[in-house]
Scaffold this motif. Structure first.
Motif, PDB file in Angstrom:
ATOM      1  N   LEU A   1     -25.894 -38.221   2.578  1.00 23.77           N
ATOM      2  CA  LEU A   1     -26.496 -37.507   3.695  1.00 23.77           C
ATOM      3  C   LEU A   1     -25.472 -36.657   4.422  1.00 23.77           C
ATOM      4  O   LEU A   1     -25.788 -35.564   4.918  1.00 23.77           O
ATOM      5  CB  LEU A   1     -27.133 -38.523   4.655  1.00 23.77           C
ATOM      6  CG  LEU A   1     -28.056 -37.991   5.738  1.00 23.77           C
ATOM      7  CD1 LEU A   1     -29.296 -37.349   5.127  1.00 23.77           C
ATOM      8  CD2 LEU A   1     -28.463 -39.116   6.690  1.00 23.77           C
ATOM      9  N   ASP A   2     -24.248 -37.133   4.463  1.00 29.01           N
ATOM     10  CA  ASP A   2     -23.181 -36.403   5.136  1.00 29.01           C
ATOM     11  C   ASP A   2     -22.849 -35.097   4.423  1.00 29.01           C
ATOM     12  O   ASP A   2     -22.333 -34.169   5.034  1.00 29.01           O
ATOM     13  CB  ASP A   2     -21.929 -37.281   5.229  1.00 29.01           C
ATOM     14  CG  ASP A   2     -20.864 -36.665   6.114  1.00 29.01           C
ATOM     15  OD1 ASP A   2     -21.174 -36.343   7.280  1.00 29.01           O
ATOM     16  OD2 ASP A   2     -19.725 -36.499   5.638  1.00 29.01           O
ATOM     17  N   LEU A   3     -23.164 -35.026   3.134  1.00 28.69           N
ATOM     18  CA  LEU A   3     -22.865 -33.823   2.353  1.00 28.69           C
ATOM     19  C   LEU A   3     -23.944 -32.753   2.493  1.00 28.69           C
ATOM     20  O   LEU A   3     -23.818 -31.674   1.911  1.00 28.69           O
ATOM     21  CB  LEU A   3     -22.699 -34.190   0.877  1.00 28.69           C
ATOM     22  CG  LEU A   3     -21.501 -35.100   0.562  1.00 28.69           C
ATOM     23  CD1 LEU A   3     -21.590 -35.617  -0.860  1.00 28.69           C
ATOM     24  CD2 LEU A   3     -20.191 -34.345   0.776  1.00 28.69           C
ATOM     25  N   LEU A   4     -25.013 -33.015   3.252  1.00 23.63           N
ATOM     26  CA  LEU A   4     -26.102 -32.050   3.420  1.00 23.63           C
ATOM     27  C   LEU A   4     -26.049 -31.363   4.769  1.00 23.63           C
ATOM     28  O   LEU A   4     -27.079 -31.007   5.340  1.00 23.63           O
ATOM     29  CB  LEU A   4     -27.453 -32.756   3.270  1.00 23.63           C
ATOM     30  CG  LEU A   4     -27.905 -33.109   1.862  1.00 23.63           C
ATOM     31  CD1 LEU A   4     -29.213 -33.871   1.916  1.00 23.63           C
ATOM     32  CD2 LEU A   4     -28.075 -31.870   1.001  1.00 23.63           C
ATOM     33  N   ARG A   5     -24.863 -31.172   5.294  1.00 19.81           N
ATOM     34  CA  ARG A   5     -24.750 -30.614   6.643  1.00 19.81           C
ATOM     35  C   ARG A   5     -25.211 -29.163   6.701  1.00 19.81           C
ATOM     36  O   ARG A   5     -25.796 -28.722   7.679  1.00 19.81           O
ATOM     37  CB  ARG A   5     -23.296 -30.699   7.112  1.00 19.81           C
ATOM     38  CG  ARG A   5     -22.812 -32.118   7.336  1.00 19.81           C
ATOM     39  CD  ARG A   5     -21.356 -32.130   7.774  1.00 19.81           C
ATOM     40  NE  ARG A   5     -20.890 -33.484   8.051  1.00 19.81           N
ATOM     41  CZ  ARG A   5     -19.639 -33.785   8.383  1.00 19.81           C
ATOM     42  NH1 ARG A   5     -18.732 -32.812   8.482  1.00 19.81           N
ATOM     43  NH2 ARG A   5     -19.289 -35.034   8.628  1.00 19.81           N
ATOM     44  N   ILE A   6     -24.968 -28.409   5.665  1.00 27.88           N
ATOM     45  CA  ILE A   6     -25.292 -26.977   5.659  1.00 27.88           C
ATOM     46  C   ILE A   6     -26.595 -26.760   4.893  1.00 27.88           C
ATOM     47  O   ILE A   6     -26.731 -27.201   3.748  1.00 27.88           O
ATOM     48  CB  ILE A   6     -24.159 -26.158   5.023  1.00 27.88           C
ATOM     49  CG1 ILE A   6     -22.869 -26.349   5.830  1.00 27.88           C
ATOM     50  CG2 ILE A   6     -24.539 -24.683   4.947  1.00 27.88           C
ATOM     51  CD1 ILE A   6     -21.677 -25.639   5.230  1.00 27.88           C
ATOM     52  N   ILE A   7     -27.540 -26.080   5.526  1.00 26.98           N
ATOM     53  CA  ILE A   7     -28.782 -25.711   4.846  1.00 26.98           C
ATOM     54  C   ILE A   7     -28.535 -24.406   4.095  1.00 26.98           C
ATOM     55  O   ILE A   7     -28.189 -23.390   4.698  1.00 26.98           O
ATOM     56  CB  ILE A   7     -29.925 -25.535   5.854  1.00 26.98           C
ATOM     57  CG1 ILE A   7     -30.164 -26.842   6.611  1.00 26.98           C
ATOM     58  CG2 ILE A   7     -31.206 -25.079   5.159  1.00 26.98           C
ATOM     59  CD1 ILE A   7     -31.218 -26.740   7.687  1.00 26.98           C
ATOM     60  N   PRO A   8     -28.686 -24.422   2.793  1.00 23.15           N
ATOM     61  CA  PRO A   8     -28.325 -23.222   2.020  1.00 23.15           C
ATOM     62  C   PRO A   8     -29.308 -22.079   2.248  1.00 23.15           C
ATOM     63  O   PRO A   8     -30.521 -22.298   2.378  1.00 23.15           O
ATOM     64  CB  PRO A   8     -28.387 -23.719   0.573  1.00 23.15           C
ATOM     65  CG  PRO A   8     -29.353 -24.851   0.587  1.00 23.15           C
ATOM     66  CD  PRO A   8     -29.185 -25.506   1.934  1.00 23.15           C
ATOM     67  N   GLU A   9     -28.790 -20.871   2.340  1.00 27.09           N
ATOM     68  CA  GLU A   9     -29.644 -19.692   2.440  1.00 27.09           C
ATOM     69  C   GLU A   9     -30.364 -19.441   1.123  1.00 27.09           C
ATOM     70  O   GLU A   9     -31.521 -19.022   1.109  1.00 27.09           O
ATOM     71  CB  GLU A   9     -28.807 -18.467   2.825  1.00 27.09           C
ATOM     72  CG  GLU A   9     -29.582 -17.161   2.888  1.00 27.09           C
ATOM     73  CD  GLU A   9     -30.684 -17.166   3.945  1.00 27.09           C
ATOM     74  OE1 GLU A   9     -31.651 -16.400   3.797  1.00 27.09           O
ATOM     75  OE2 GLU A   9     -30.571 -17.954   4.909  1.00 27.09           O
ATOM     76  N   ARG A  10     -29.690 -19.709   0.012  1.00 30.20           N
ATOM     77  CA  ARG A  10     -30.308 -19.607  -1.310  1.00 30.20           C
ATOM     78  C   ARG A  10     -30.221 -20.982  -1.971  1.00 30.20           C
ATOM     79  O   ARG A  10     -29.211 -21.317  -2.576  1.00 30.20           O
ATOM     80  CB  ARG A  10     -29.614 -18.543  -2.160  1.00 30.20           C
ATOM     81  CG  ARG A  10     -29.766 -17.137  -1.590  1.00 30.20           C
ATOM     82  CD  ARG A  10     -29.198 -16.083  -2.506  1.00 30.20           C
ATOM     83  NE  ARG A  10     -29.366 -14.752  -1.968  1.00 30.20           N
ATOM     84  CZ  ARG A  10     -30.474 -14.012  -2.126  1.00 30.20           C
ATOM     85  NH1 ARG A  10     -31.475 -14.510  -2.829  1.00 30.20           N
ATOM     86  NH2 ARG A  10     -30.566 -12.802  -1.600  1.00 30.20           N
ATOM     87  N   PRO A  11     -31.248 -21.774  -1.819  1.00 30.18           N
ATOM     88  CA  PRO A  11     -31.181 -23.163  -2.305  1.00 30.18           C
ATOM     89  C   PRO A  11     -31.156 -23.243  -3.820  1.00 30.18           C
ATOM     90  O   PRO A  11     -31.557 -22.315  -4.534  1.00 30.18           O
ATOM     91  CB  PRO A  11     -32.464 -23.780  -1.746  1.00 30.18           C
ATOM     92  CG  PRO A  11     -33.405 -22.625  -1.607  1.00 30.18           C
ATOM     93  CD  PRO A  11     -32.551 -21.457  -1.222  1.00 30.18           C
TER      94      PRO A  11
END
Length: 698
Positions: free
Chosen positions: A270-280
C-alpha cells in the motif's frame, strides 16, 4: 359609494386589495421607446403603426416593463403568513407520521390499516450517520447486516434496555497499519514466495480474475534471477499477493497476536501506491484490486471501496469498459485479460457494496464490453480460470446491483414495492435455473468450496431482497395486526417470509458442511457474513408461526461458529459476533418472550435435535398442517408451509420454488402495481443507534 376598506385609488395604476378582493383600475397606455423619445402618440402593438411605417420590425419596437404598485391591507398579509405556517406544520406532521406507529387504541377502531397502498417504508428511509468515532459522521446504509441487526434489536428491546452500537467497532485501524509500515519487510526466499503466490491463486475466488496466473509465476522467477527487487510496480503487486497467500496459509492467528497474517506485506504494498499515475498500467490496476481484496481480512470496507473505485476509474481511462477494436495490436491473452479485469472490478463493486451498503459506482448502461470468452490459444488454461464461473458471478452481480437500486434506495419509486420485489426474485430464479451443471451442488459428491461460495452468495441475495418484509411481518405478528390482513395479503406475506427463511436455513447448512469438512477459511469476510445474515433470519423465524422450534438453536449454532472465528482473530467475525450477542440477549429477555412468542417459550434452553411441534399460530393464520416437520441434525430441514419439499433433499433451486412462490412470481406485473402489503409505519428510534452498549449490563 364604497366602504373605507374597499376604496379604489385613482392614482395611476395603483390597486387597492381588501382581503381576497382585488379591484383593478383603468390601465394607462404606454408608448414604445421610439414614440416616447419623439413625444408622439403611440398606437400600441408590435410593431406600432409609426414603427411599421418607418420599417421597424416587431423586435425593434419595444416597450418599457411596467411594475405596477399594489397596496395591500396589513390584515391580508397577516393571513398569508398564517396560512403559510399552517401549511409547513401540516407537511411536517405528515413527514413525522411515516415514522410513528399508531397506538393500539387508534388501530383497534379499524380492522384494516388506514393506508393499505404502499409498503415502500419496509426499507426505512431515515438516514443513519454514526458520529461516535469520528468528527465526520459515517453513513450506515440499510442494506448492511449490522443495520438490519440493529433494526431487529430496536424492535425486540425492552423499554429500559441500553442501546446498540450500529457501526463496526472492530477493524485494523490506521495507527496499527502505521506501526507495521515501520517494519523492514523484505522479499522472502524464492521457494517461499512461490508457495505464497500459488496459495493466493488457489484460494482467490475464480469470479475475481486479478492477475494472469502463468505470467505472474514466470515474472516472479525473472525478478529473482535478475535481482530486480526495486521495481516499485512489480514489488507492489507481488507483496499484495504475498499478503493474500500468507493469510490463506495461516490456520489461525499467532497466540497473543492481534495482527492478521500478511498485514506487513499489505502495508508495504500500500505504501508503494502513493502516486496516482496519469497514464495507468494494467499492473497498477491489478495491485489496486489485490489490495482491495485483502482489505476484507482487515474489515476495512471503506478502504476497499476507495481502492475498487480507483481501479474502476483508472480502468475507464484505459477503456476497459468497451470492446477493444481488432485493429489494435493486442495478443488474445492481453485482450481477454482486459475483459476479465474489468468484470472483476464490476463484481467486487457489487458484491462488497451489497454487504456494506455502498451504492454501485458504475451503471450497466455505461458498460459496452463483452463477457469473458474461451479461446484456443496455447496458454489459455494456464493463464485463466474456468470462464463459466466468472460469467455466473457477473450475472449474479448484475442482479445484486439492481436490488441495491430498487430495494435499498432513498429514491422514491413510482412502482409498488411488491412489483420491484417480484422483478428481483424472478431474476434470481432465472439465474439459478440457468446455472450450468458444473456449478450446481450435488448431494452425492463433494463440491468445491468456490461452487458452495457461489450458492451462498445467491442465498444471501434472496435474504437481502426479502428480509425487510420478514422484519415487518414480525412487527405485524407481535401486534396481532396480521390477523386483520385479507387472505391475499396474508398469502403473499407468508410466501416471501418462508422463502427468506428457507434461504437462511439452507445457507447455514452449507456453511456447516464447509465447517465440518475443513473447507471453511478462518480469515475473511464472506463466511462470517453468510453465517451472520442467516442467523439473523433464523432468530426472527424462531418468533414467527412458520418457524421451527429449533430455529433459535440454529441461530445459536451460527453464533458458535462466529465465536470460533472471533477467537481465531477473524476481525469481521469479532464485529458480527458482538451484534449477534445483542440479538440473542434481546430474544432471550422475558419481556420479549411474553410479548412476541405468545404460547411459545423461547427464553428457556432447547434441545437442538428436538422435533418440530405445531403452534396455535399456524391455525390462526390458516396454514395447511400436514404433520410434524422433520429436522436434520442441529439445523431445521428446509420446508414450505404446504410441504412441497418435505420428502426430498433440498437444493438451491428449491429456494424460490414451491406452489406459493410460483403463484407470486407468475402474477402479471400490472396486478403487482395494484397489490401491495399494508403500510406499517415504524417506531424505531434513530437515537438508539448512537449509544454504546455496555457488555457487562444484564
Amino acid at each position: 359609494m364604497h366602504s373605507e376598506g374597499s376604496r379604489l385609488s385613482t392614482s395611476g395604476d395603483s390597486l387597492r386589495i381588501d382581503g381576497s378582493a382585488v379591484v383593478k383600475s383603468q390601465k394607462r397606455s404606454v408608448a414604445c421607446y421610439r414614440c416616447h423619445s419623439q413625444k408622439i402618440k403611440c398606437s400600441g402593438g408590435k410593431p406600432c403603426s409609426r414603427c411599421r411605417q418607418a420599417g421597424y420590425t416587431a423586435a425593434q419596437c419595444s416597450y418599457a416593463n411596467r411594475d405596477r404598485k399594489v397596496r395591500i391591507d396589513e390584515s391580508y398579509l397577516e393571513q398569508l403568513v398564517q396560512d403559510s405556517q399552517e401549511l409547513h406544520a401540516r407537511r411536517e406532521n405528515d413527514h413525522q407520521a411515516k415514522f410513528i406507529e399508531p397506538s393500539v387504541d387508534s388501530y383497534s377502531r379499524s380492522s384494516k390499516p388506514t393506508n393499505p397502498i404502499s409498503a415502500a417504508n419496509l426499507v426505512h428511509k431515515e438516514v443513519w450517520f454514526q458520529t461516535k468515532e469520528s468528527s465526520l459522521p459515517v453513513y450506515i446504509n440499510e442494506a448492511a447486516c449490522i443495520a438490519f441487526a440493529t433494526r431487529l434489536c430496536q424492535f425486540l428491546r425492552p423499554n429500559d434496555s441500553p442501546g446498540l452500537y450500529a457501526s463496526q467497532r472492530n477493524y485494523i485501524d490506521d495507527s496499527t497499519l502505521a506501526s507495521q509500515a515501520e517494519l523492514d519487510t523484505q522479499w522472502p526466499t524464492l521457494i517461499y514466495a512461490q508457495l505464497l503466490i500459488k496459495t493466493a491463486l488457489g484460494h482467490i475466488n475464480p469470479g475475481f480474475h486479478l492477475v494472469l496466473r502463468k505470467e505472474t509465476l514466470d515474472g516472479l522467477k525473472t525478478i529473482y534471477q535478475k535481482g530486480s527487487f526495486n521495481d516499485a510496480s512489480a514489488k507492489c503487486k507481488y507483496f499484495a499477493l504475498f499478503a493474500i497467500g500468507q493469510v490463506y496459509s495461516a490456520p489461525h492467528s499467532s497466540p497473543g497476536s492481534s495482527m492478521v497474517p500478511g498485514t506487513s506485506y499489505f502495508v508495504r504494498a500500500l505504501d508503494l501506491l502513493r502516486i496516482i499515475p496519469e497514464r495507468p498500467t494494467m499492473i497498477h490496476i491489478e495491485s489496486l484490486l489485490l489490495l482491495a481484496y485483502f482489505c476484507q481480512f482487515l474489515n476495512r470496507f471503506n478502504s476497499a471501496y476507495l481502492l475498487i473505485g480507483n481501479a474502476l476509474r483508472l480502468g475507464l481511462s484505459l477503456g476497459l469498459n468497451i470492446n477493444m477494436p481488432k485493429s489494435q495490436n493486442l495478443s488474445p491473452t492481453e485482450r481477454e485479460h482486459r475483459v476479465r479485469i474489468w468484470w472483476s472490478i464490476y463484481i467486487l463493486d457489487r458484491y462488497w457494496g451489497s454487504k456494506s451498503g455502498f451504492p454501485i459506482q458504475i451503471h450497466d448502461d455505461d458498460i459496452h464490453v463483452d463477457h469473458p470468452s474461451v479461446f484456443n490459444f496455447k496458454d489459455y488454461g494456464e493463464q485463466f480460470s474456468e470462464v463459466t464461473y466468472q460469467i455466473a458471478a457477473i450475472e449474479l452481480a448484475k442482479i445484486t446491483g439492481c436490488m441495491m437500486k430498487e430495494i435499498y434506495t432513498q429514491k422514491k419509486s413510482a412502482e409498488s414495492f411488491l412489483k420491484r420485489e417480484q422483478r428481483i426474485l424472478i431474476s434470481l430464479q432465472q439465474w439459478i435455473n440457468s446455472l450450468p451443471e458444473s456449478l450446481r451442488i450435488f448431494t452425492d459428491k463433494a463440491d468445491s468450496k468456490h461452487t458452495v461460495l457461489l450458492h451462498l452468495q445467491f442465498n444471501y441475495c434472496v435474504v437481502l431482497a426479502i428480509r425487510p418484509v420478514l422484519l415487518k411481518f414480525l412487527t405485524q405478528h407481535q401486534k396481532d395486526q396480521s390477523m386483520h390482513l385479507d387472505e391475499e395479503s396474508k398469502h403473499i406475506w407468508m410466501t416471501l417470509s418462508q422463502a427468506c427463511i428457507n434461504a437462511a436455513r439452507y445457507s447455514l447448512r452449507l456453511c456447516l458442511n464447509e465447517w465440518t469438512s475443513g473447507s471453511l477459511v478462518i480469515f475473511g469476510y464472506a463466511f462470517p457474513a453468510f453465517l451472520f445474515s442467516s442467523g439473523l433470519v433464523l432468530a426472527i423465524a424462531s418468533l414467527l408461526p412458520m418457524g421451527h422450534n429449533n430455529d433459535l438453536a440454529a441461530f445459536e449454532t451460527s453464533m458458535e461458529m462466529l465465536k470460533v472465528l472471533h477467537d481465531s482473530n477473524n476481525i469481521a467475525a469479532k464485529d458480527l459476533y458482538e451484534h449477534s450477542l445483542q440479538v440473542q440477549r434481546y430474544i432471550n429477555s422475558k419481556e420479549c418472550s411474553k410479548d412476541i412468542s405468545g404460547s411459545r417459550i423461547i427464553d428457556e434452553p432447547r434441545d437442538i435435535a428436538s422435533s418440530f411441534q405445531e403452534t396455535t399460530h399456524r391455525e390462526a393464520l390458516g396454514l395447511e398442517i400436514t404433520g410434524p416437520q422433520p429436522c436434520l441434525d442441529d439445523i431445521p430441514q428446509v420446508s414450505t408451509p404446504n410441504s412441497d419439499f418435505q420428502h426430498c433433499e433440498f437444493t438451491t433451486e428449491m429456494v424460490l420454488q414451491g406452489s406459493m412462490m410460483q403463484d407470486f412470481l407468475s402474477r402479471p406485473p400490472a396486478d403487482m402495481g395494484l397489490l401491495d402489503l399494508p403500510e406499517i409505519p415504524n417506531e424505531f428510534d434513530a437515537a438508539f443507534l448512537w449509544l454504546d452498549y455496555d457488555a457487562s449490563a444484564n
